[in-house]
Design an enzyme around this catalytic site. Structure first.
Site, short mmCIF file in Angstrom:
data_model
loop_
_atom_site.label_atom_id
_atom_site.label_comp_id
_atom_site.label_asym_id
_atom_site.label_seq_id
_atom_site.Cartn_x
_atom_site.Cartn_y
_atom_site.Cartn_z
N GLY A 50 0.78 -1.24 0.00
CA GLY A 50 0.00 0.00 0.00
C GLY A 50 0.81 1.29 0.00
O GLY A 50 0.25 2.37 0.20
N TRP A 52 2.28 2.99 -2.49
CA TRP A 52 1.87 3.94 -3.55
C TRP A 52 0.54 4.59 -3.16
O TRP A 52 0.35 5.78 -3.35
CB TRP A 52 1.73 3.23 -4.90
CG TRP A 52 3.03 3.00 -5.62
CD1 TRP A 52 4.26 2.84 -5.05
CD2 TRP A 52 3.22 2.92 -7.05
NE1 TRP A 52 5.20 2.65 -6.04
CE2 TRP A 52 4.60 2.68 -7.25
CE3 TRP A 52 2.37 2.97 -8.14
CZ2 TRP A 52 5.15 2.54 -8.54
CZ3 TRP A 52 2.91 2.83 -9.42
CH2 TRP A 52 4.28 2.62 -9.61
N ASP A 70 -5.07 -5.92 -5.58
CA ASP A 70 -3.92 -6.84 -5.44
C ASP A 70 -4.42 -8.25 -5.15
O ASP A 70 -5.50 -8.44 -4.59
CB ASP A 70 -2.97 -6.39 -4.33
CG ASP A 70 -1.54 -6.88 -4.57
OD1 ASP A 70 -0.66 -6.06 -4.88
OD2 ASP A 70 -1.30 -8.12 -4.47
N ASP A 86 -7.30 -10.84 -8.78
CA ASP A 86 -6.41 -10.75 -9.94
C ASP A 86 -6.99 -9.71 -10.89
O ASP A 86 -8.15 -9.81 -11.28
CB ASP A 86 -6.36 -12.13 -10.61
CG ASP A 86 -5.35 -12.18 -11.74
OD1 ASP A 86 -5.13 -11.15 -12.41
OD2 ASP A 86 -4.79 -13.27 -11.94
N ASP A 111 2.29 -1.20 -10.46
CA ASP A 111 3.60 -1.60 -9.95
C ASP A 111 3.67 -3.13 -9.92
O ASP A 111 4.47 -3.70 -9.21
CB ASP A 111 3.79 -1.00 -8.55
CG ASP A 111 5.25 -1.00 -8.10
OD1 ASP A 111 6.15 -1.11 -8.95
OD2 ASP A 111 5.49 -0.87 -6.87
N LYS A 151 5.04 -0.50 -14.35
CA LYS A 151 6.36 -1.14 -14.24
C LYS A 151 6.50 -2.22 -15.31
O LYS A 151 5.56 -2.95 -15.60
CB LYS A 151 6.49 -1.79 -12.86
CG LYS A 151 7.75 -2.63 -12.71
CD LYS A 151 8.21 -2.71 -11.30
CE LYS A 151 7.47 -3.71 -10.46
NZ LYS A 151 7.86 -3.58 -9.04
N1 SAM Z 1 3.31 -0.44 -5.21
C1 SAM Z 1 3.21 -1.33 -4.06
C2 SAM Z 1 3.48 -0.52 -2.82
O1 SAM Z 1 3.98 0.60 -2.93
O2 SAM Z 1 3.19 -0.99 -1.71
C3 SAM Z 1 4.16 -2.52 -4.20
C4 SAM Z 1 3.69 -3.49 -5.26
S1 SAM Z 1 4.54 -5.02 -5.33
C5 SAM Z 1 6.08 -4.58 -6.01
C6 SAM Z 1 3.79 -5.85 -6.68
C7 SAM Z 1 2.41 -6.43 -6.37
O3 SAM Z 1 1.77 -6.84 -7.58
C8 SAM Z 1 2.42 -7.66 -5.47
O4 SAM Z 1 1.79 -7.35 -4.24
C9 SAM Z 1 1.62 -8.71 -6.26
O5 SAM Z 1 0.74 -9.47 -5.44
C10 SAM Z 1 0.83 -7.84 -7.23
N2 SAM Z 1 0.36 -8.53 -8.44
C11 SAM Z 1 1.08 -9.26 -9.33
N3 SAM Z 1 0.27 -9.75 -10.30
C12 SAM Z 1 -0.99 -9.33 -10.02
C13 SAM Z 1 -2.27 -9.51 -10.64
N4 SAM Z 1 -2.39 -10.25 -11.75
N5 SAM Z 1 -3.35 -8.91 -10.10
C14 SAM Z 1 -3.23 -8.17 -8.97
N6 SAM Z 1 -2.04 -7.97 -8.32
C15 SAM Z 1 -0.95 -8.54 -8.83
#
Ligand code: SAM
Length: 202
Positions: A50, A52, A70, A86, A111, A151
């Site tokens: 969380g 961002w 997420d 998802d 992200d 990203k």
């Molecule tokens: N921006 C976040 C923060 O500042 O706290 C960090 C994000 S983290 C690097 C990447 C996230 O992308 C992970 O929590 C992962 O569960 C989520 N993610 C990956 N594929 C996903 C999908 N298909 N749907 C939803 N979330 C996904």
């Protein structure tokens, strides 16, 4: 591990009350590019834990929707609407629409990263696939002139992705904020000025 503990951004995040050091990536891009403005409807894909959202919430003011999606649970943040699921799931996309009451989205943030397998070519392909999915969906929900920050790993498929983004937006730039580790292939594609029609859909 040592690198992480000693990382100055981790210390800074703790001090600022951010859940993740990644908050500084968005902060740096936002300070340079002036992305977040009061009143915007914003969707943050891959938002856990969380960081961002914590930064964006401060910038958006009370009249904005800020929707966080997420796979993982996200602890409540005042003013943030959270969906666990998802983002490719049609039900999750419908939930986003319902929360917005069919208003268009001004800015999509992503992200998201794939689970890293360690097989570089597979991880690269999955990162590009995820980003192409974000682009497609963004083109179906963004307001005209809207923006997208996502990203993606630099490598095979990156140049084509960048072209696909540019086909739908007036400008695209690559950002590598200081908080993004230099040895990581991750960069952020920043697209501004959504043209309003998906050229890939003909
Ligand atoms: N921006 C976040 C923060 O500042 O706290 C960090 C994000 S983290 C690097 C990447 C996230 O992308 C992970 O929590 C992962 O569960 C989520 N993610 C990956 N594929 C996903 C999908 N298909 N749907 C939803 N979330 C996904």
């Amino acid at each position: 591990m040592n690198e992480h503990v000693n990382d100055s951004y981790v210390k800074k995040a703790k001090k600022a009350g951010y859940r993740a050091r990644s908050a500084f990536k968005l902060e740096e891009i936002d300070k340079k590019d002036k992305l977040l403005k009061p009143g915007q409807n914003v969707v943050d894909l891959g938002a856990a834990p969380g960081g961002w959202c914590q930064y964006a919430r401060k910038k958006l003011g009370k009249k904005s929707h800020l929707i966080a999606v997420d796979l993982l649970p996200i602890e409540a943040i005042t003013g943030v609407e959270i969906i666990q699921g998802d983002f490719t799931d049609p039900q999750v996309r419908q939930q986003i629409n319902d929360m917005l009451d069919n208003q268009a989205i001004d800015l999509v943030l992503s992200d998201m990263a794939p689970n890293i397998s360690g097989i570089a070519s597979a991880d690269q392909a999955r990162s590009i696939g995820l980003a192409e999915g974000v682009l497609d969906w963004s083109c179906s929900v963004l307001a005209a002139e809207g923006g997208l920050l996502m990203k993606v790993f630099q490598g095979s498929g990156f140049d084509q992705l960048r072209k696909d983004v540019l086909a739908n937006f007036r400008s695209v730039a690559v950002r590598k904020p200081g908080a993004s580790r230099s040895r990581s292939a991750e960069v952020y594609l920043l697209a501004r000025g959504f043209k309003g029609i998906s050229e890939t859909s003909g």
